[in-house]
Structure formats: C-alpha cells, structure tokens
Motif scaffolding. Structure first.
Motif, PDB file in Angstrom:
ATOM      1  N   ILE A 430       0.859  -1.109  -0.144  1.00  0.00           N
ATOM      2  CA  ILE A 430       0.001  -0.149  -0.172  1.00  0.00           C
ATOM      3  C   ILE A 430       0.794   1.253  -0.155  1.00  0.00           C
ATOM      4  CG2 ILE A 430      -0.122   0.046   2.596  1.00  0.00           C
ATOM      5  CD1 ILE A 430      -3.021   0.910   2.075  1.00  0.00           C
ATOM      6  N   HIS A 431       0.323   2.211  -0.678  1.00  0.00           N
ATOM      7  CA  HIS A 431       1.247   3.505  -0.811  1.00  0.00           C
ATOM      8  C   HIS A 431       0.479   4.904  -0.604  1.00  0.00           C
ATOM      9  CE1 HIS A 431       4.418   5.881  -3.411  1.00  0.00           C
ATOM     10  NE2 HIS A 431       3.641   6.761  -3.175  1.00  0.00           N
ATOM     11  N   LEU A 432       0.670   5.430   0.418  1.00  0.00           N
ATOM     12  CA  LEU A 432      -0.205   6.550   1.030  1.00  0.00           C
ATOM     13  C   LEU A 432       0.498   7.651   1.423  1.00  0.00           C
ATOM     14  CD1 LEU A 432      -1.591   4.358   4.122  1.00  0.00           C
ATOM     15  CD2 LEU A 432      -2.744   4.964   1.993  1.00  0.00           C
ATOM     16  N   GLU A 433       0.072   8.782   0.991  1.00  0.00           N
ATOM     17  CA  GLU A 433       0.326  10.134   1.413  1.00  0.00           C
ATOM     18  C   GLU A 433      -0.063  10.505   2.849  1.00  0.00           C
ATOM     19  OE1 GLU A 433       1.180  12.136  -2.886  1.00  0.00           O
ATOM     20  OE2 GLU A 433      -0.467  13.151  -1.741  1.00  0.00           O
ATOM     21  N   LEU A 434       0.560  10.763   3.510  1.00  0.00           N
ATOM     22  CA  LEU A 434       0.165  10.977   5.090  1.00  0.00           C
ATOM     23  C   LEU A 434       1.323  11.734   5.961  1.00  0.00           C
ATOM     24  CD1 LEU A 434       2.155   8.863   6.903  1.00  0.00           C
ATOM     25  CD2 LEU A 434       0.554   7.180   6.178  1.00  0.00           C
ATOM     26  N   THR A 435       0.901  12.145   7.246  1.00  0.00           N
ATOM     27  CA  THR A 435       1.757  12.802   7.937  1.00  0.00           C
ATOM     28  C   THR A 435       1.593  12.337   9.417  1.00  0.00           C
ATOM     29  OG1 THR A 435       2.448  15.123   8.817  1.00  0.00           O
ATOM     30  CG2 THR A 435       0.280  14.661   8.065  1.00  0.00           C
ATOM     31  N   GLY A 436       2.738  12.574  10.491  1.00  0.00           N
ATOM     32  CA  GLY A 436       2.567  11.993  11.596  1.00  0.00           C
ATOM     33  C   GLY A 436       1.991  13.212  12.382  1.00  0.00           C
ATOM     34  N   GLU A 437       1.527  14.315  11.917  1.00  0.00           N
ATOM     35  CA  GLU A 437       0.861  15.304  12.537  1.00  0.00           C
ATOM     36  C   GLU A 437      -0.485  15.318  12.583  1.00  0.00           C
ATOM     37  OE1 GLU A 437       2.564  19.000  11.121  1.00  0.00           O
ATOM     38  OE2 GLU A 437       4.708  17.996  10.892  1.00  0.00           O
ATOM     39  N   HIS A 438      -1.151  16.310  13.463  1.00  0.00           N
ATOM     40  CA  HIS A 438      -2.675  16.279  13.685  1.00  0.00           C
ATOM     41  C   HIS A 438      -3.358  17.410  12.750  1.00  0.00           C
ATOM     42  CE1 HIS A 438      -2.944  13.339  16.895  1.00  0.00           C
ATOM     43  NE2 HIS A 438      -1.937  13.772  17.367  1.00  0.00           N
ATOM     44  N   VAL A 439      -3.021  17.258  11.430  1.00  0.00           N
ATOM     45  CA  VAL A 439      -3.422  18.263  10.376  1.00  0.00           C
ATOM     46  C   VAL A 439      -5.164  17.860  10.267  1.00  0.00           C
ATOM     47  CG1 VAL A 439      -1.214  18.477   9.268  1.00  0.00           C
ATOM     48  CG2 VAL A 439      -2.688  16.692   8.479  1.00  0.00           C
ATOM     49  N   THR A 440      -5.678  18.543   9.347  1.00  0.00           N
ATOM     50  CA  THR A 440      -7.063  18.405   8.832  1.00  0.00           C
ATOM     51  C   THR A 440      -6.992  18.739   7.422  1.00  0.00           C
ATOM     52  OG1 THR A 440      -7.532  20.636   9.618  1.00  0.00           O
ATOM     53  CG2 THR A 440      -8.176  19.163  11.172  1.00  0.00           C
ATOM     54  N   GLU A 441      -6.704  17.760   6.611  1.00  0.00           N
ATOM     55  CA  GLU A 441      -6.740  17.901   5.160  1.00  0.00           C
ATOM     56  C   GLU A 441      -7.697  16.840   4.551  1.00  0.00           C
ATOM     57  OE1 GLU A 441      -2.011  19.375   5.665  1.00  0.00           O
ATOM     58  OE2 GLU A 441      -2.500  17.695   4.543  1.00  0.00           O
ATOM     59  N   THR A 460      -1.023  21.551   4.190  1.00  0.00           N
ATOM     60  CA  THR A 460      -0.227  21.082   2.885  1.00  0.00           C
ATOM     61  C   THR A 460       0.026  22.383   1.875  1.00  0.00           C
ATOM     62  OG1 THR A 460      -0.069  19.272   1.027  1.00  0.00           O
ATOM     63  CG2 THR A 460      -2.257  20.248   2.055  1.00  0.00           C
ATOM     64  N   PHE A 461       1.050  22.252   1.159  1.00  0.00           N
ATOM     65  CA  PHE A 461       1.414  23.213   0.070  1.00  0.00           C
ATOM     66  C   PHE A 461       1.133  22.442  -1.360  1.00  0.00           C
ATOM     67  CE2 PHE A 461       4.006  24.753   3.632  1.00  0.00           C
ATOM     68  CZ  PHE A 461       3.341  25.998   3.819  1.00  0.00           C
ATOM     69  N   CYS A 462       0.716  21.100  -1.160  1.00  0.00           N
ATOM     70  CA  CYS A 462       0.393  20.519  -2.248  1.00  0.00           C
ATOM     71  C   CYS A 462      -0.909  19.594  -2.424  1.00  0.00           C
ATOM     72  CB  CYS A 462       1.642  19.600  -2.634  1.00  0.00           C
ATOM     73  SG  CYS A 462       1.861  18.679  -4.204  1.00  0.00           S
ATOM     74  N   ASP A 463      -0.545  18.265  -2.010  1.00  0.00           N
ATOM     75  CA  ASP A 463      -1.916  17.411  -1.961  1.00  0.00           C
ATOM     76  C   ASP A 463      -2.237  17.254  -0.424  1.00  0.00           C
ATOM     77  OD1 ASP A 463      -1.870  17.056  -4.778  1.00  0.00           O
ATOM     78  OD2 ASP A 463      -0.541  15.337  -4.655  1.00  0.00           O
ATOM     79  N   PRO A 464      -3.515  16.838  -0.307  1.00  0.00           N
ATOM     80  CA  PRO A 464      -4.011  16.518   1.178  1.00  0.00           C
ATOM     81  C   PRO A 464      -3.522  15.409   1.720  1.00  0.00           C
ATOM     82  CG  PRO A 464      -5.754  16.582  -0.439  1.00  0.00           C
ATOM     83  CD  PRO A 464      -4.721  16.947  -1.101  1.00  0.00           C
ATOM     84  N   ARG A 465      -3.101  15.286   2.759  1.00  0.00           N
ATOM     85  CA  ARG A 465      -2.638  14.079   3.517  1.00  0.00           C
ATOM     86  C   ARG A 465      -3.452  13.554   4.651  1.00  0.00           C
ATOM     87  NH1 ARG A 465       2.399  17.482   5.542  1.00  0.00           N
ATOM     88  NH2 ARG A 465       0.557  18.629   6.012  1.00  0.00           N
ATOM     89  N   LEU A 466      -3.272  12.091   4.938  1.00  0.00           N
ATOM     90  CA  LEU A 466      -4.145  11.482   6.007  1.00  0.00           C
ATOM     91  C   LEU A 466      -3.309  12.078   7.171  1.00  0.00           C
ATOM     92  CD1 LEU A 466      -4.216   8.062   4.395  1.00  0.00           C
ATOM     93  CD2 LEU A 466      -6.221   9.285   4.892  1.00  0.00           C
ATOM     94  N   ASN A 467      -3.852  12.411   8.202  1.00  0.00           N
ATOM     95  CA  ASN A 467      -3.261  12.739   9.501  1.00  0.00           C
ATOM     96  C   ASN A 467      -3.092  11.663  10.270  1.00  0.00           C
ATOM     97  OD1 ASN A 467      -5.732  12.012  10.825  1.00  0.00           O
ATOM     98  ND2 ASN A 467      -6.469  14.125  10.920  1.00  0.00           N
ATOM     99  N   TYR A 468      -2.395  11.842  11.307  1.00  0.00           N
ATOM    100  CA  TYR A 468      -1.766  10.671  12.358  1.00  0.00           C
ATOM    101  C   TYR A 468      -3.025   9.638  12.556  1.00  0.00           C
ATOM    102  CZ  TYR A 468      -0.516   8.379  16.454  1.00  0.00           C
ATOM    103  OH  TYR A 468      -0.036   7.532  17.695  1.00  0.00           O
TER     104      TYR A 468
END
Length: 484
Positions: A430-441, A460-468
């Motif tokens: 599986i290939h995911l765009e995510l961050t370890g931070e508590h963003v709301t994207e 994000t300055f580009c694509d929305p990421r799944l948050n932690y």
C-alpha cells in the motif's frame, strides 16, 4: 494466453546521461546554465546518500513481496519541505510508520517492508505551470528542490538542488540515529490512546487489536525472546521519492564495478556493510562481474503517472539503474502499454524489480485493475502490486479546498484486495500520502472530520494528506479485514 519468454526488442546501450537524448516531460528550465552545471558538479562530488548494499537488501525484500512473502508499507509526505527537517517532525513521521507496520504485521501475519516517502521527496509534477494567488498569476510551486513556497519566490534556482541534498542527508542521519537508539522499540501498544475514535464499536475493535498486541509483547518478554531476537527493537527502513528531476538523479548515480573472483579463494569477493536498519547483523551481497549503476539518492525511486512515456526520458533513465523501481499506473494506462513498459524496465524478469503502484480512484478501480492484472499475468514479469488509494480520490470542496475522502480511500483499498483475490492474484503493498501530525486535510475517519473542519489545521502546500489518526485508522481497518 502464452506468456512471453523474452523481451522482444533489446534496448540500446545505456548510460546515466542517455536520458538526455529523449523527450522529457515536466522538465525544469533554469535561466543560468553555468550555475546549474556548477551545482550538478557539486552533487557529483558529494558522498552517496544511501549505500549500494542497502539497495541490494531492498531488492531481495521486494522479491519476497512479489511472491506474497512480505507486504510493503510505503508512505510519507506528498512533498517534503526544508522547514520540516526538524527532530519533532522526523520523529512524528517515523512513529506513524512504525505504529502502522506493527498493526499490519498483527493482521496480515506477514513481514512488513517499510519504505518512507522521505529524505528526498522534494519535487512534485503539477498540472499547470501557473496558479492564481490573491488575484495575481504566479509560477506554480513545484517543490522546494525547484522553487519556493512563497509566491514571491517562485523562480527556479539550481542552488536548491544542493540544498535538497543536504536536507536529505540531515534527515537520513537523524533517522539512523533514532533507529540505533531503540526508537523502534515496539512496546508502545500498551500506551496507545483511542479517545479519538468516536464510534463505540470501532473503538472496541481497535482496543481488541491493541490488547492482543500488548499480550504478544508481554509473552515474548516473559519467555526471554527479546534477548534472542532484536526485531522488536530494530527494523529495516528504506527511503524513496519520485525521481522527477533527472539531472539531480544523474548526478547521484554511481557505478559499482564488477569484481573478479579472488584467486586465493576461488569465490567472489563478499562486501559487508551495515544496513540502513538499526540491526546489528551485517548485510552481505555478492558482487557480479558486471559494472552496475546505482541511484544513491534513495533506495527506491518511482516514475509518476505523468512521466511514464515509453520513449521518454524517465523510462530511459530508470531502465539502467540497479535500484528496485516503481511505476504509477492510472486509468490512462492501456494494458498493452503496461506490458511494454515492463519489458523495457525488467528485461530479465527479476522478481520484485518493478512495483506497480495503482492509482485509479474508488469508482474506477473495477474498470481498470482486472485488465492490468490480466496483462501482467500474460508475461513472466513478477511485479509487486501496490495500491495507492490517495491520488485517484482527490476532490475539491464547495469552498475550493482540495481534499480526499477517507471512505473513498478505504473503498479503493478493499476493492483492490478483493479484485486481486477474485483473480487469483495478491496485493503486495500500500502506498499512502500521510503525515504524523494532527492536520485536517482529508475528511472522514474515526474522528468524523467534515469539510467544515478542514480549516482548523490545513497545512499542505501540495496534496491533502491523511493525518496521524486517519493513518492509524487505515492500518486498523486493513488488519481487521484480513483477520476477519
């Protein structure tokens, strides 16, 4: 259908610069060629960011994945920034990768190959060269390796190539330090907080998984297994990025010359090197009698869906390097084209040489994945099948905010698993765009984020990421699906 035994047309001679004779998409134009050449020469003089032996280790692990003997978790930021090169940010990203992999190991009962979109993911292809900000048309932000985030800093600057190298080196150095000092100690299931899960039934299911994980670690500690096996405190972790800027990749492409068998022993010379993991055992790799070229900017690089032209510069560059490589596969990929690109990139039918990263969208996967699976099965290519459920499920809210639906992401993952199963195939990663931070994207998940919540912490300055928390959600749901 008979399988093709040989690649039909041998490719011409390859070199790290042979891509320059091909048409290139999403190229970067620099106003000062002399300055660009000076920066590239600087990169050629610098040490490699990763070791050839580490790349060889990943090749073997991905060969296992192509046979269904391992599962690949590839994840990280859509585009790293220089400002994210901080201890807290790096720890957050590493923590979510470790936690997700632990949950997946429990559910899949399969070793996990961890590949981070990290230490080099500084460039992104964009659909338009310009964008409008506050009523003013400016050049599009294409990643900090190319231009700046600020609208006033959008001109391309080759010095950013060198700056990206040193930021990558800094992140790699800190990750190595963390992994060698028990950051990967996986006893933390005891302390995982589930208050963020709003649904009582889902929270109960997650809590059951955590309790089982905790019991497993307690059992291993009781019988003394930890003292015999360092795997609970030490992991393999590999780096990856989309190889968009070929002049940067070429400058970090290095040759490992083939070595003749030792006259004294009559056997090939064995090279020993510490792996990128924090494991204490040494990784051994036999050298062949052929010269081999390695991209030392990362362990794993991939070709994007927008730059995979059969006669293009990116495919030409990728076909000659020893690294395991990825190819993004979207709805526009014709099955015959998929076979042709595999013939070019994997002429020797090496298991795990190519990872096909499928990105269709939840509503399009059924129309495309079965044909792509059939096309690959008509050949002798042994690929790693990975699902990218993020890129095909990007939408825009009524307020013009780019987002992704958690439900669509889960839907594409489960559909991919079921389609592979139905066709006697197997999803391998599986290939995911995510961050370890508590963003709301991204909307949805067990927090029940809605479009109105996106403005709370949209970074994000580009694509929305799944948050932690949404990332952990993904791991729990995949694990639950396989356990059921």
């Amino acid at each position: 259908m008979l399988k093709r035994e040989l690649s039909p047309h041998p490719e011409p001679e390859w070199s790290p610069s042979s891509w320059r004779s091909k048409e290139i998409k999403h190229n970067v134009e620099y106003k000062d060629p002399a300055k660009l050449n000076s920066c590239l020469e600087k990169l050629r003089s610098l040490p490699p960011l990763v070791a050839e032996e580490e790349i060889d280790t990943l090749r073997r692990l991905l060969a296992n994945a192509s046979r269904g003997e391992a599962f690949v978790l590839q994840c990280g930021d859509c585009a790293e920034t220089f400002s994210s090169c901080t201890p807290d940010s790096i720890q957050d990203r590493l923590k979510i990768i470790l936690q997700m992999s632990l949950v997946l190991i429990w559910g899949l009962r399969t070793p996990i190959v961890r590949i981070a979109r990290m230490c080099g993911q500084f460039a992104k292809p964009r659909s338009s060269e310009t964008e409008v900000i506050n009523g003013e048309t400016v050049l599009t932000f294409r990643g900090e390796i190319i231009n700046g985030i600020s609208p006033s800093d959008r001109n391309t600057d080759p010095n950013r190539l060198v700056e990206a190298y040193f930021h990558s080196a800094s992140v790699i150095n800190y990750v190595r330090s963390l992994l060698s000092n028990n950051f990967a100690d996986l006893k933390f299931p005891h302390n995982w907080d589930l208050d963020w899960v709003k649904d009582d039934q889902i929270r109960s299911e997650y809590k059951d998984i955590i309790n089982r994980l905790a019991d497993s670690f307690d059992f291993m500690q009781t019988i003394g297994a930890e003292s015999q096996d360092t795997n609970t405190k030490s992991i393999n972790l590999f780096t990856s990025h989309e190889a968009l800027l070929l002049n940067y990749e070429e400058a970090l492409t290095r040759k490992r010359a083939g070595k003749k068998p030792s006259k004294k022993s009559g056997s090939p010379l064995i090279k020993e090197s510490l792996s990128f993991s924090s494991q204490t055992n040494l990784t051994k790799a036999k050298s062949s009698n052929e010269d081999k070229w390695y991209n030392t900017s990362a362990h794993f690089i991939w070709i994007g869906d927008r730059t995979r032209q059969l006669n293009g510069a990116h495919v030409e560059y990728f076909r000659g390097i020893q690294n395991p490589i990825g190819v993004k596969v979207g709805p526009s990929m014709h099955p015959d084209e998929l076979v042709r690109i595999l013939d070019i990139l994997d002429p020797n039918f090496e298991p795990g040489r190519v990872t096909l990263i499928s990105r269709y969208g939840a509503n399009k996967i059924e129309s495309h994945l079965p044909d792509h699976i059939s096309a690959v099965r008509s050949t002798n290519h042994k690929v790693v099948w990975s699902c990218d459920p993020c890129h095909g499920n990007t939408t825009t809210t009524a307020e013009g905010i780019k987002t992704r639906s958690f439900d669509d992401i889960i839907k594409e993952i489960i559909s991919s698993i079921e389609i592979h199963t139905r066709m006697n195939s197997k999803i391998n990663g599986i290939h995911l765009e995510l961050t370890g931070e508590h963003v709301t994207e991204c909307v949805g998940g067990s927090q029940y984020l809605e479009p109105v919540d996106l403005s709370q912490n949209y970074q994000t300055f580009c694509d929305p990421r799944l948050n932690y928390l949404q990332s952990l959600d993904i791991a729990f749901k995949i694990s639950n699906h396989y356990r059921k």
